[in-house]
Write a protein that holds these residues in place. Structure first.
Motif, PDB file in Angstrom:
ATOM      1  N   LYS A 178       0.847  -1.053  -0.118  1.00 54.92           N
ATOM      2  CA  LYS A 178       0.090  -0.073  -0.105  1.00 54.92           C
ATOM      3  C   LYS A 178       0.725   1.344   0.192  1.00 54.92           C
ATOM      4  CE  LYS A 178      -3.618  -2.393   2.722  1.00 54.92           C
ATOM      5  NZ  LYS A 178      -4.229  -2.470   3.986  1.00 54.92           N
ATOM      6  N   PRO A 179       0.124   2.417  -0.326  1.00 56.66           N
ATOM      7  CA  PRO A 179       1.122   3.480  -0.468  1.00 56.66           C
ATOM      8  C   PRO A 179       1.767   4.074   1.098  1.00 56.66           C
ATOM      9  CG  PRO A 179      -0.984   3.703  -1.665  1.00 56.66           C
ATOM     10  CD  PRO A 179      -1.019   2.684  -0.936  1.00 56.66           C
ATOM     11  N   GLU A 180       0.959   3.687   2.232  1.00 61.45           N
ATOM     12  CA  GLU A 180       1.484   3.903   3.336  1.00 61.45           C
ATOM     13  C   GLU A 180       2.534   3.014   3.712  1.00 61.45           C
ATOM     14  OE1 GLU A 180      -2.533   1.818   3.786  1.00 61.45           O
ATOM     15  OE2 GLU A 180      -1.873   3.439   2.563  1.00 61.45           O
ATOM     16  N   ASP A 181       2.572   1.724   3.241  1.00 60.88           N
ATOM     17  CA  ASP A 181       3.697   0.888   3.330  1.00 60.88           C
ATOM     18  C   ASP A 181       5.103   1.519   2.823  1.00 60.88           C
ATOM     19  OD1 ASP A 181       2.182  -0.790   4.932  1.00 60.88           O
ATOM     20  OD2 ASP A 181       1.609  -1.853   3.007  1.00 60.88           O
ATOM     21  N   MET A 182       4.590   2.085   1.410  1.00 65.20           N
ATOM     22  CA  MET A 182       5.861   2.545   0.765  1.00 65.20           C
ATOM     23  C   MET A 182       6.444   3.753   1.495  1.00 65.20           C
ATOM     24  SD  MET A 182       8.178   2.678  -1.598  1.00 65.20           S
ATOM     25  CE  MET A 182       7.427   1.232  -2.648  1.00 65.20           C
ATOM     26  N   ARG A 183       5.441   4.529   2.210  1.00 62.31           N
ATOM     27  CA  ARG A 183       6.004   5.836   2.838  1.00 62.31           C
ATOM     28  C   ARG A 183       6.653   5.538   3.904  1.00 62.31           C
ATOM     29  NH1 ARG A 183       0.677   7.956   1.258  1.00 62.31           N
ATOM     30  NH2 ARG A 183      -0.128   6.869   3.224  1.00 62.31           N
ATOM     31  N   LEU A 184       6.160   4.455   4.701  1.00 63.74           N
ATOM     32  CA  LEU A 184       7.118   3.817   5.862  1.00 63.74           C
ATOM     33  C   LEU A 184       8.454   3.471   5.394  1.00 63.74           C
ATOM     34  CD1 LEU A 184       6.855   3.097   8.837  1.00 63.74           C
ATOM     35  CD2 LEU A 184       6.344   0.912   8.075  1.00 63.74           C
ATOM     36  N   VAL A 185       8.438   2.714   4.350  1.00 67.18           N
ATOM     37  CA  VAL A 185       9.997   2.321   3.760  1.00 67.18           C
ATOM     38  C   VAL A 185      10.794   3.550   3.656  1.00 67.18           C
ATOM     39  CG1 VAL A 185      11.387   1.174   2.132  1.00 67.18           C
ATOM     40  CG2 VAL A 185       9.108   0.095   3.013  1.00 67.18           C
ATOM     41  N   MET A 186      10.280   4.592   2.815  1.00 71.91           N
ATOM     42  CA  MET A 186      11.251   5.774   2.597  1.00 71.91           C
ATOM     43  C   MET A 186      11.540   6.596   3.792  1.00 71.91           C
ATOM     44  SD  MET A 186      11.394   5.264  -0.531  1.00 71.91           S
ATOM     45  CE  MET A 186      12.158   6.808  -0.967  1.00 71.91           C
ATOM     46  N   THR A 187      10.466   6.781   4.678  1.00 76.25           N
ATOM     47  CA  THR A 187      10.845   7.375   6.118  1.00 76.25           C
ATOM     48  C   THR A 187      12.205   6.535   6.585  1.00 76.25           C
ATOM     49  OG1 THR A 187       8.681   8.003   6.137  1.00 76.25           O
ATOM     50  CG2 THR A 187       9.967   8.083   8.039  1.00 76.25           C
ATOM     51  N   ALA A 188      11.943   5.177   6.599  1.00 78.60           N
ATOM     52  CA  ALA A 188      13.154   4.458   7.485  1.00 78.60           C
ATOM     53  C   ALA A 188      14.396   4.731   6.546  1.00 78.60           C
ATOM     54  CB  ALA A 188      12.661   3.142   7.316  1.00 78.60           C
ATOM     55  N   PHE A 189      14.182   4.758   5.109  1.00 79.56           N
ATOM     56  CA  PHE A 189      15.426   5.024   4.339  1.00 79.56           C
ATOM     57  C   PHE A 189      16.069   6.121   4.653  1.00 79.56           C
ATOM     58  CE2 PHE A 189      17.064   6.556   0.459  1.00 79.56           C
ATOM     59  CZ  PHE A 189      18.355   5.720   0.195  1.00 79.56           C
ATOM     60  N   PHE A 190      15.293   7.168   4.458  1.00 78.76           N
ATOM     61  CA  PHE A 190      16.122   8.653   4.871  1.00 78.76           C
ATOM     62  C   PHE A 190      16.470   8.879   6.059  1.00 78.76           C
ATOM     63  CE2 PHE A 190      13.542   9.671   0.899  1.00 78.76           C
ATOM     64  CZ  PHE A 190      14.383  10.380   0.260  1.00 78.76           C
ATOM     65  N   ALA A 191      15.688   8.272   7.198  1.00 77.07           N
ATOM     66  CA  ALA A 191      16.225   8.038   8.659  1.00 77.07           C
ATOM     67  C   ALA A 191      17.703   7.385   8.837  1.00 77.07           C
ATOM     68  CB  ALA A 191      15.213   7.636   9.731  1.00 77.07           C
ATOM     69  N   GLY A 192      17.626   6.376   7.996  1.00 73.34           N
ATOM     70  CA  GLY A 192      19.014   5.775   8.174  1.00 73.34           C
ATOM     71  C   GLY A 192      20.030   6.665   7.438  1.00 73.34           C
ATOM     72  N   PHE A 193      19.581   7.055   6.247  1.00 75.19           N
ATOM     73  CA  PHE A 193      20.698   8.041   5.658  1.00 75.19           C
ATOM     74  C   PHE A 193      21.007   9.005   6.481  1.00 75.19           C
ATOM     75  CE2 PHE A 193      21.589  11.717   2.916  1.00 75.19           C
ATOM     76  CZ  PHE A 193      22.645  11.395   2.129  1.00 75.19           C
ATOM     77  N   ILE A 194      20.203   9.904   7.210  1.00 72.10           N
ATOM     78  CA  ILE A 194      20.767  10.733   8.059  1.00 72.10           C
ATOM     79  C   ILE A 194      21.490  10.343   9.230  1.00 72.10           C
ATOM     80  CG2 ILE A 194      19.846  12.459   9.895  1.00 72.10           C
ATOM     81  CD1 ILE A 194      17.431  12.822   8.066  1.00 72.10           C
ATOM     82  N   MET A 195      21.388   9.442   9.687  1.00 72.67           N
ATOM     83  CA  MET A 195      22.146   8.442  10.923  1.00 72.67           C
ATOM     84  C   MET A 195      23.633   8.370  10.207  1.00 72.67           C
ATOM     85  SD  MET A 195      21.738   5.167  13.116  1.00 72.67           S
ATOM     86  CE  MET A 195      22.490   4.295  11.518  1.00 72.67           C
ATOM     87  N   GLN A 196      23.788   7.883   9.025  1.00 67.49           N
ATOM     88  CA  GLN A 196      24.766   7.510   8.394  1.00 67.49           C
ATOM     89  C   GLN A 196      25.589   8.700   8.214  1.00 67.49           C
ATOM     90  OE1 GLN A 196      26.251   4.357   7.598  1.00 67.49           O
ATOM     91  NE2 GLN A 196      24.703   3.337   8.763  1.00 67.49           N
TER      92      GLN A 196
END
Length: 213
Positions: A178-196
């Protein structure tokens, strides 16, 4: 008061019907946690702290009431974190032949949750589309070629690693629908990118690799 009590009982009964897997989730996670502590019994204090933080994340999932989404977020968030513990040292070239990383903890929990709902609750079968079949053919070729390689152990361990990659890929295709699942994945991706990014800046400012042992 009586009407409120009947409403609560009705909601509890409907919850048990719609989510029959939830009462057994603590048992699955307790078994997984026991296995992880057996594996990490001789690990460094750093790894024990990391496992503790992973347990806190799982506890937060129960607190927020959506275990699947929290574990999916943590899987994507921890995937780029290259902190590993060697399981089999031989068979590798620049790294151990077989190792476990932080994201594997969330992968195993998410896979157990999905498998329970898929096979025990829904009694559904596994279905592959043409992309899954293409990846599966490549995986079969890896396993066949591993048996004829010069280093059979290294080939087998590499095939096991790529099998995990394939299962992770299939699992994500089943969970992100679902779109909300994709938003969750992209949020996690960018959060991981910021941490790196913050970690790299800390390495530059300190002049140290800041390795976690």
């Amino acid at each position: 008061m009586r009407r409120l009590r009947l409403t609560l009982l009705s909601n509890k009964f409907s919850w048990a019907q719609t989510e029959p897997a939830k009462p057994l989730l603590p048992l699955f996670l307790a078994t997984l946690l026991a296995g992880l502590f057996i594996i990490l019994s001789d690990a460094s204090p750093t790894w024990l702290v990391l496992v503790f933080l992973a347990c806190c994340a799982i506890g937060s999932a129960f607190w927020f009431g959506d275990l699947r989404r929290v574990m999916l977020f943590m899987l994507i968030f921890t995937t780029p974190i290259d902190i590993s513990k060697a399981l089999i040292v031989s068979g590798g070239v620049y790294s151990p032949g077989l190792s476990i990383v932080i994201s594997d903890f969330f992968f195993l929990g998410l896979f157990a949750l999905w498998g329970f709902r898929q096979f025990i609750v829904r009694h559904a079968s596994i279905r592959f589309d043409h992309l899954h079949r293409t990846a599966l053919l490549f995986l079969c070729w890896l396993w066949i070629s591993a048996g004829y390689s010069q280093d059979v152990l290294g080939g087998m361990l590499a095939a096991i690693t790529y099998t995990k990659f394939f299962v992770t890929y299939y699992l994500l295709t089943q969970l992100v629908r679902k779109p909300e699942d994709m938003r969750l994945v992209m949020t996690a991706f960018f959060a991981g990118f910021i941490m790196q990014l913050l970690y790299v800046n800390a390495q530059i400012l300190s002049g140290s690799p800041l390795e976690i042992q």
